[in-house]
Write a protein that holds these residues in place. Structure first.
Motif, PDB file in Angstrom:
ATOM      1  N   TRP A 171      37.020  36.754  40.816  1.00 49.95           N
ATOM      2  CA  TRP A 171      38.471  36.661  41.023  1.00 49.95           C
ATOM      3  C   TRP A 171      39.211  36.445  39.707  1.00 49.95           C
ATOM      4  N   ILE A 172      38.786  35.459  38.916  1.00 50.16           N
ATOM      5  CA  ILE A 172      39.495  35.182  37.665  1.00 50.16           C
ATOM      6  C   ILE A 172      39.270  36.320  36.670  1.00 50.16           C
ATOM      7  N   GLY A 173      38.108  36.965  36.728  1.00 52.79           N
ATOM      8  CA  GLY A 173      37.867  38.117  35.861  1.00 52.79           C
ATOM      9  C   GLY A 173      38.830  39.249  36.155  1.00 52.79           C
ATOM     10  N   LEU A 174      39.089  39.487  37.432  1.00 53.17           N
ATOM     11  CA  LEU A 174      40.047  40.527  37.817  1.00 53.17           C
ATOM     12  C   LEU A 174      41.457  40.180  37.355  1.00 53.17           C
ATOM     13  N   GLN A 175      41.824  38.893  37.424  1.00 52.16           N
ATOM     14  CA  GLN A 175      43.159  38.487  36.979  1.00 52.16           C
ATOM     15  C   GLN A 175      43.325  38.718  35.477  1.00 52.16           C
ATOM     16  N   ILE A 176      42.294  38.338  34.712  1.00 49.45           N
ATOM     17  CA  ILE A 176      42.353  38.490  33.255  1.00 49.45           C
ATOM     18  C   ILE A 176      42.393  39.969  32.876  1.00 49.45           C
ATOM     19  N   ALA A 177      41.529  40.766  33.510  1.00 54.85           N
ATOM     20  CA  ALA A 177      41.498  42.194  33.202  1.00 54.85           C
ATOM     21  C   ALA A 177      42.826  42.858  33.564  1.00 54.85           C
ATOM     22  N   SER A 178      43.396  42.488  34.697  1.00 54.74           N
ATOM     23  CA  SER A 178      44.666  43.072  35.124  1.00 54.74           C
ATOM     24  C   SER A 178      45.799  42.679  34.191  1.00 54.74           C
ATOM     25  N   GLN A 179      45.788  41.419  33.704  1.00 56.31           N
ATOM     26  CA  GLN A 179      46.816  40.975  32.768  1.00 56.31           C
ATOM     27  C   GLN A 179      46.715  41.736  31.446  1.00 56.31           C
ATOM     28  N   ILE A 180      45.497  41.901  30.953  1.00 57.00           N
ATOM     29  CA  ILE A 180      45.307  42.641  29.699  1.00 57.00           C
ATOM     30  C   ILE A 180      45.761  44.087  29.862  1.00 57.00           C
ATOM     31  N   LEU A 181      45.391  44.704  30.978  1.00 55.21           N
ATOM     32  CA  LEU A 181      45.777  46.090  31.234  1.00 55.21           C
ATOM     33  C   LEU A 181      47.292  46.229  31.334  1.00 55.21           C
ATOM     34  N   ALA A 182      47.919  45.297  32.059  1.00 56.63           N
ATOM     35  CA  ALA A 182      49.374  45.352  32.217  1.00 56.63           C
ATOM     36  C   ALA A 182      50.081  45.177  30.881  1.00 56.63           C
ATOM     37  N   SER A 183      49.588  44.277  30.063  1.00 56.78           N
ATOM     38  CA  SER A 183      50.224  43.991  28.781  1.00 56.78           C
ATOM     39  C   SER A 183      50.106  45.160  27.804  1.00 56.78           C
ATOM     40  N   HIS A 184      49.033  45.951  27.947  1.00 55.23           N
ATOM     41  CA  HIS A 184      48.800  47.033  26.993  1.00 55.23           C
ATOM     42  C   HIS A 184      49.264  48.400  27.492  1.00 55.23           C
ATOM     43  N   THR A 185      49.803  48.435  28.720  1.00 56.53           N
ATOM     44  CA  THR A 185      50.260  49.721  29.230  1.00 56.53           C
ATOM     45  C   THR A 185      51.759  49.718  29.476  1.00 56.53           C
ATOM     46  N   HIS A 186      52.155  49.128  30.591  1.00 56.79           N
ATOM     47  CA  HIS A 186      53.555  49.229  30.988  1.00 56.79           C
ATOM     48  C   HIS A 186      54.354  47.955  30.805  1.00 56.79           C
ATOM     49  N   GLY A 187      53.671  46.834  30.585  1.00 58.58           N
ATOM     50  CA  GLY A 187      54.408  45.574  30.511  1.00 58.58           C
ATOM     51  C   GLY A 187      53.763  44.537  31.385  1.00 58.58           C
ATOM     52  N   VAL A 188      54.311  43.342  31.382  1.00 58.32           N
ATOM     53  CA  VAL A 188      53.645  42.204  32.000  1.00 58.32           C
ATOM     54  C   VAL A 188      53.671  42.240  33.513  1.00 58.32           C
ATOM     55  N   GLN A 189      54.784  42.617  34.112  1.00 57.35           N
ATOM     56  CA  GLN A 189      54.895  42.471  35.556  1.00 57.35           C
ATOM     57  C   GLN A 189      55.296  43.770  36.242  1.00 57.35           C
ATOM     58  N   THR A 190      54.907  44.892  35.664  1.00 55.74           N
ATOM     59  CA  THR A 190      55.228  46.162  36.284  1.00 55.74           C
ATOM     60  C   THR A 190      54.629  46.280  37.672  1.00 55.74           C
ATOM     61  N   SER A 191      53.437  45.728  37.859  1.00 53.75           N
ATOM     62  CA  SER A 191      52.746  45.836  39.140  1.00 53.75           C
ATOM     63  C   SER A 191      53.373  44.955  40.208  1.00 53.75           C
ATOM     64  N   GLY A 192      54.216  44.019  39.828  1.00 57.98           N
ATOM     65  CA  GLY A 192      54.778  43.085  40.787  1.00 57.98           C
ATOM     66  C   GLY A 192      53.917  41.860  40.994  1.00 57.98           C
ATOM     67  N   VAL A 193      52.789  41.772  40.297  1.00 58.96           N
ATOM     68  CA  VAL A 193      51.883  40.622  40.413  1.00 58.96           C
ATOM     69  C   VAL A 193      51.896  39.845  39.101  1.00 58.96           C
TER      70      VAL A 193
END
Length: 223
Positions: A171-193
């Motif tokens: 669970w925490i691995g998915l959160q970290i990976a998703s945060q890194i992906l969001a920060s390096h692509t579209h921005g921090v909260q583009t996904s709404g999460v």
């Protein structure tokens, strides 16, 4: 992964966990739906930009935002995790200390999101930051617990009993990976999460539980 239940029994009735669930449902169904989701979020959601750019920020938005949600699935998912894992953490802390622990984790999660995206103009709502703190506390207290979980495996879904430490590691691995992906692509909260809030809340829960649990000295000796 969707947890269905754990194998840990409790010694006391989880009154605060139940009241928190009822409070979240009441705010969503009794106020947000009546006012409108977009309007209610604009009225009482937490806006990081206000904290970082305005000296007259109303701090109570940090707390009001914890009891608001963006939709039914957002609410149901959060409340389900709160019920599955919150009961044992409440049992470890006692009612009043558990409530303080929950609120403090929520504040830490909100501030974590603000640090990562200090100029965000998207209101932050949801109980997931505080609930992430509960997950961190549960991991420390019940790492060997078994969690009955629905696990998607390609086109199939399998029912598995997973050790709590493995469940939360994924669970925490998915959160970290998703945060890194969001920060390096579209921005921090583009996904709404707000992944940063989840990460901050989880880490805060692992630290704060030592201060709020019952029998703190004996727990430190075991640690």
């Amino acid at each position: 992964m969707l947890p269905l239940r754990d194998d840990q029994s409790t010694r006391s009735f989880p009154i605060i966990t139940l009241l928190l669930i009822l409070a979240n449902v009441a705010v969503f169904a009794g106020w947000q739906l009546r006012v409108g989701l977009e309007d209610s979020v604009a009225m009482a959601g937490f806006l990081p930009e206000e904290l970082t750019t305005k000296s007259s920020t109303t701090w109570y938005y940090v707390f009001t935002s914890m009891f608001m949600h963006g939709g039914w699935m957002h609410l149901i998912g959060n409340m389900w995790f709160l019920w599955i894992f919150g009961r044992n953490v409440e049992d470890n802390c006692g009612a009043i200390r558990y409530l303080l622990f929950y609120l403090l984790c929520g504040v830490a999660a909100t501030l974590s999101f603000t640090i990562v995206d200090p100029h965000s103009k998207i209101p932050l709502v949801g109980a997931s930051g505080a609930i992430s703190g509960i997950l961190g506390a549960y991991l420390l207290h019940h790492p060997r617990a078994r969690v009955l979980t629905l696990v998607p495996l390609g086109p199939f879904i399998r029912l598995m009993e997973i050790p709590a430490w493995m469940f939360f590691l994924v669970w925490i691995g998915l959160q970290i990976a998703s945060q890194i992906l969001a920060s390096h692509t579209h921005g921090v909260q583009t996904s709404g999460v707000a992944y940063a809030a989840h990460i901050g809340g989880f880490i805060a829960g692992m630290f704060f539980i030592v201060l709020f649990e019952k029998g703190r000295d004996s727990w430190r000796r075991r640690a």
